[in-house]
Design a protein around this motif. Structure first.
Motif, PDB file in Angstrom:
ATOM      1  N   ALA A 108       0.831  -1.209   0.000  1.00 28.94           N
ATOM      2  CA  ALA A 108       0.000   0.000   0.000  1.00 28.94           C
ATOM      3  C   ALA A 108       0.865   1.259   0.000  1.00 28.94           C
ATOM      4  O   ALA A 108       0.609   2.201  -0.748  1.00 28.94           O
ATOM      5  CB  ALA A 108      -0.939  -0.002   1.210  1.00 28.94           C
ATOM      6  N   LEU A 109       1.908   1.263   0.824  1.00 29.36           N
ATOM      7  CA  LEU A 109       2.790   2.430   0.931  1.00 29.36           C
ATOM      8  C   LEU A 109       3.603   2.673  -0.331  1.00 29.36           C
ATOM      9  O   LEU A 109       3.651   3.787  -0.851  1.00 29.36           O
ATOM     10  CB  LEU A 109       3.773   2.247   2.094  1.00 29.36           C
ATOM     11  CG  LEU A 109       3.336   2.677   3.466  1.00 29.36           C
ATOM     12  CD1 LEU A 109       4.303   2.148   4.515  1.00 29.36           C
ATOM     13  CD2 LEU A 109       3.214   4.175   3.569  1.00 29.36           C
ATOM     14  N   PHE A 110       4.266   1.638  -0.800  1.00 27.70           N
ATOM     15  CA  PHE A 110       5.264   1.822  -1.842  1.00 27.70           C
ATOM     16  C   PHE A 110       4.853   1.270  -3.203  1.00 27.70           C
ATOM     17  O   PHE A 110       5.502   1.560  -4.200  1.00 27.70           O
ATOM     18  CB  PHE A 110       6.589   1.191  -1.406  1.00 27.70           C
ATOM     19  CG  PHE A 110       7.092   1.730  -0.098  1.00 27.70           C
ATOM     20  CD1 PHE A 110       7.342   3.086   0.068  1.00 27.70           C
ATOM     21  CD2 PHE A 110       7.301   0.888   0.975  1.00 27.70           C
ATOM     22  CE1 PHE A 110       7.794   3.583   1.282  1.00 27.70           C
ATOM     23  CE2 PHE A 110       7.764   1.376   2.194  1.00 27.70           C
ATOM     24  CZ  PHE A 110       8.011   2.729   2.346  1.00 27.70           C
ATOM     25  N   GLY A 111       3.788   0.487  -3.250  1.00 27.62           N
ATOM     26  CA  GLY A 111       3.339  -0.089  -4.516  1.00 27.62           C
ATOM     27  C   GLY A 111       2.017   0.461  -5.002  1.00 27.62           C
ATOM     28  O   GLY A 111       1.565   0.113  -6.089  1.00 27.62           O
ATOM     29  N   GLY A 112       1.378   1.288  -4.179  1.00 26.78           N
ATOM     30  CA  GLY A 112       0.115   1.887  -4.582  1.00 26.78           C
ATOM     31  C   GLY A 112      -1.073   0.945  -4.556  1.00 26.78           C
ATOM     32  O   GLY A 112      -2.145   1.290  -5.058  1.00 26.78           O
TER      33      GLY A 112
ATOM     34  N   ASP B 260      18.558  -5.996   3.381  1.00 26.22           N
ATOM     35  CA  ASP B 260      19.551  -5.891   2.311  1.00 26.22           C
ATOM     36  C   ASP B 260      20.946  -6.244   2.821  1.00 26.22           C
ATOM     37  O   ASP B 260      21.750  -6.839   2.102  1.00 26.22           O
ATOM     38  CB  ASP B 260      19.578  -4.478   1.717  1.00 26.22           C
ATOM     39  CG  ASP B 260      18.356  -4.154   0.876  1.00 26.22           C
ATOM     40  OD1 ASP B 260      17.598  -5.079   0.514  1.00 26.22           O
ATOM     41  OD2 ASP B 260      18.154  -2.960   0.583  1.00 26.22           O
ATOM     42  N   ARG B 261      21.227  -5.867   4.050  1.00 27.36           N
ATOM     43  CA  ARG B 261      22.562  -6.104   4.601  1.00 27.36           C
ATOM     44  C   ARG B 261      22.738  -7.505   5.190  1.00 27.36           C
ATOM     45  O   ARG B 261      23.772  -8.137   5.020  1.00 27.36           O
ATOM     46  CB  ARG B 261      22.879  -5.055   5.661  1.00 27.36           C
ATOM     47  CG  ARG B 261      24.256  -5.233   6.241  1.00 27.36           C
ATOM     48  CD  ARG B 261      24.701  -4.078   7.081  1.00 27.36           C
ATOM     49  NE  ARG B 261      26.049  -4.347   7.579  1.00 27.36           N
ATOM     50  CZ  ARG B 261      26.619  -3.677   8.527  1.00 27.36           C
ATOM     51  NH1 ARG B 261      25.995  -2.647   9.078  1.00 27.36           N
ATOM     52  NH2 ARG B 261      27.825  -3.987   8.953  1.00 27.36           N
ATOM     53  N   TRP B 262      21.722  -7.987   5.913  1.00 29.18           N
ATOM     54  CA  TRP B 262      21.912  -9.177   6.727  1.00 29.18           C
ATOM     55  C   TRP B 262      21.117 -10.408   6.295  1.00 29.18           C
ATOM     56  O   TRP B 262      21.399 -11.515   6.764  1.00 29.18           O
ATOM     57  CB  TRP B 262      21.560  -8.866   8.187  1.00 29.18           C
ATOM     58  CG  TRP B 262      22.436  -7.813   8.758  1.00 29.18           C
ATOM     59  CD1 TRP B 262      22.097  -6.511   9.001  1.00 29.18           C
ATOM     60  CD2 TRP B 262      23.808  -7.938   9.139  1.00 29.18           C
ATOM     61  NE1 TRP B 262      23.171  -5.826   9.514  1.00 29.18           N
ATOM     62  CE2 TRP B 262      24.241  -6.681   9.614  1.00 29.18           C
ATOM     63  CE3 TRP B 262      24.715  -8.988   9.133  1.00 29.18           C
ATOM     64  CZ2 TRP B 262      25.524  -6.455  10.073  1.00 29.18           C
ATOM     65  CZ3 TRP B 262      26.002  -8.765   9.585  1.00 29.18           C
ATOM     66  CH2 TRP B 262      26.390  -7.502  10.055  1.00 29.18           C
TER      67      TRP B 262
ATOM     68  N   PHE C 282      15.086  -0.032  -4.303  1.00 35.16           N
ATOM     69  CA  PHE C 282      15.647   1.140  -3.636  1.00 35.16           C
ATOM     70  C   PHE C 282      14.515   2.099  -3.361  1.00 35.16           C
ATOM     71  O   PHE C 282      13.561   2.190  -4.141  1.00 35.16           O
ATOM     72  CB  PHE C 282      16.686   1.853  -4.522  1.00 35.16           C
ATOM     73  CG  PHE C 282      17.928   1.057  -4.773  1.00 35.16           C
ATOM     74  CD1 PHE C 282      18.880   0.903  -3.783  1.00 35.16           C
ATOM     75  CD2 PHE C 282      18.155   0.473  -6.003  1.00 35.16           C
ATOM     76  CE1 PHE C 282      20.030   0.164  -4.011  1.00 35.16           C
ATOM     77  CE2 PHE C 282      19.301  -0.261  -6.240  1.00 35.16           C
ATOM     78  CZ  PHE C 282      20.239  -0.411  -5.240  1.00 35.16           C
ATOM     79  N   TYR C 283      14.612   2.826  -2.275  1.00 33.93           N
ATOM     80  CA  TYR C 283      13.661   3.894  -1.994  1.00 33.93           C
ATOM     81  C   TYR C 283      14.319   5.199  -2.415  1.00 33.93           C
ATOM     82  O   TYR C 283      15.456   5.468  -2.034  1.00 33.93           O
ATOM     83  CB  TYR C 283      13.311   3.935  -0.504  1.00 33.93           C
ATOM     84  CG  TYR C 283      12.629   2.673  -0.029  1.00 33.93           C
ATOM     85  CD1 TYR C 283      11.346   2.370  -0.439  1.00 33.93           C
ATOM     86  CD2 TYR C 283      13.277   1.779   0.821  1.00 33.93           C
ATOM     87  CE1 TYR C 283      10.713   1.210  -0.012  1.00 33.93           C
ATOM     88  CE2 TYR C 283      12.657   0.622   1.247  1.00 33.93           C
ATOM     89  CZ  TYR C 283      11.377   0.346   0.828  1.00 33.93           C
ATOM     90  OH  TYR C 283      10.754  -0.798   1.243  1.00 33.93           O
TER      91      TYR C 283
ATOM     92  N   GLY D  58      15.018  12.583  -6.506  1.00 33.23           N
ATOM     93  CA  GLY D  58      15.551  11.356  -7.081  1.00 33.23           C
ATOM     94  C   GLY D  58      16.684  10.706  -6.313  1.00 33.23           C
ATOM     95  O   GLY D  58      17.206   9.678  -6.726  1.00 33.23           O
ATOM     96  N   ASN D  59      17.079  11.287  -5.182  1.00 34.88           N
ATOM     97  CA  ASN D  59      18.146  10.694  -4.372  1.00 34.88           C
ATOM     98  C   ASN D  59      17.594   9.611  -3.455  1.00 34.88           C
ATOM     99  O   ASN D  59      16.405   9.583  -3.141  1.00 34.88           O
ATOM    100  CB  ASN D  59      18.855  11.775  -3.550  1.00 34.88           C
ATOM    101  CG  ASN D  59      19.773  12.609  -4.421  1.00 34.88           C
ATOM    102  OD1 ASN D  59      20.685  12.090  -5.038  1.00 34.88           O
ATOM    103  ND2 ASN D  59      19.505  13.901  -4.485  1.00 34.88           N
ATOM    104  N   GLY D  60      18.511   8.736  -3.003  1.00 31.34           N
ATOM    105  CA  GLY D  60      18.117   7.619  -2.161  1.00 31.34           C
ATOM    106  C   GLY D  60      17.626   8.042  -0.787  1.00 31.34           C
ATOM    107  O   GLY D  60      18.065   9.039  -0.226  1.00 31.34           O
ATOM    108  N   ILE D  61      16.705   7.243  -0.256  1.00 28.39           N
ATOM    109  CA  ILE D  61      16.156   7.432   1.090  1.00 28.39           C
ATOM    110  C   ILE D  61      16.792   6.387   2.002  1.00 28.39           C
ATOM    111  O   ILE D  61      16.898   5.217   1.637  1.00 28.39           O
ATOM    112  CB  ILE D  61      14.628   7.228   1.095  1.00 28.39           C
ATOM    113  CG1 ILE D  61      13.916   8.249   0.207  1.00 28.39           C
ATOM    114  CG2 ILE D  61      14.064   7.230   2.519  1.00 28.39           C
ATOM    115  CD1 ILE D  61      13.896   9.647   0.750  1.00 28.39           C
TER     116      ILE D  61
END
Length: 165
Positions: A32-36, A102-104, A113-114, A120-123
């Protein structure tokens, strides 16, 4: 084995897990947040989740005030699930979980990526001290009792020495 509630825990993490700790719930909020995603069929298609589980999770998110049902069609009667302010406030936690994953939790490259839609820069999610700024070392973070803890002492503003909540 942990039950569904953490009543014996005096901890905001435990309280949050009672509301949003089931794995499908976080994935629904993510979509819902990031995919609409807003419609039942979108969540079902994107997640491949069983319909009975999806219905239960959406109902629990609505009951918790994280989402609300909005009728977008009368004939046929159809609803969409929209995030509330409380639901949208989960964005930093999901970004932090993504960074940790992503790290662990993989040897692969990050799958998403957010980015900031304005520039357009990374969050990224960062732990910040209100006075010093960014805190990178977990050893520099102390947990102390707050006023919501039963052992907190109002006279001194703290609990027993060395205790954490």
């Amino acid at each position: 084995m942990l039950g569904k509630t953490y009543e014996s825990q005096v901890c905001s993490i435990a309280r949050a897990l009672e509301v949003i700790g089931e794995r499908w719930s976080l994935l629904i909020v993510r979509d819902a947040l990031f995919g609409g995603a807003t419609r039942y069929r979108d969540f079902q298609h994107n997640l491949g989740i069983a319909t009975n589980v999806l219905k239960t999770r959406l109902d629990s998110l609505v009951q918790a005030g994280i989402m609300y049902r909005h009728r977008y069609s009368e004939q046929p009667e159809l609803f969409e699930y929209l995030l509330t302010e409380k639901g949208r406030a989960l964005a930093p936690a999901l970004v932090a979980l993504t960074e940790w994953g992503d790290r662990w939790a993989t040897d692969e490259q990050p799958p998403i990526f957010y980015i900031h839609s304005t520039c357009g820069n990374g969050i990224t999610e960062q732990t910040m001290c209100a006075h010093c700024g960014r805190v990178d070392e977990p050893a520099e973070i102390n947990a102390i009792l707050g006023p919501g803890h039963p052992l907190w002492t109002p006279a001194t503003g703290e609990g027993p020495a060395g205790s954490a909540g």
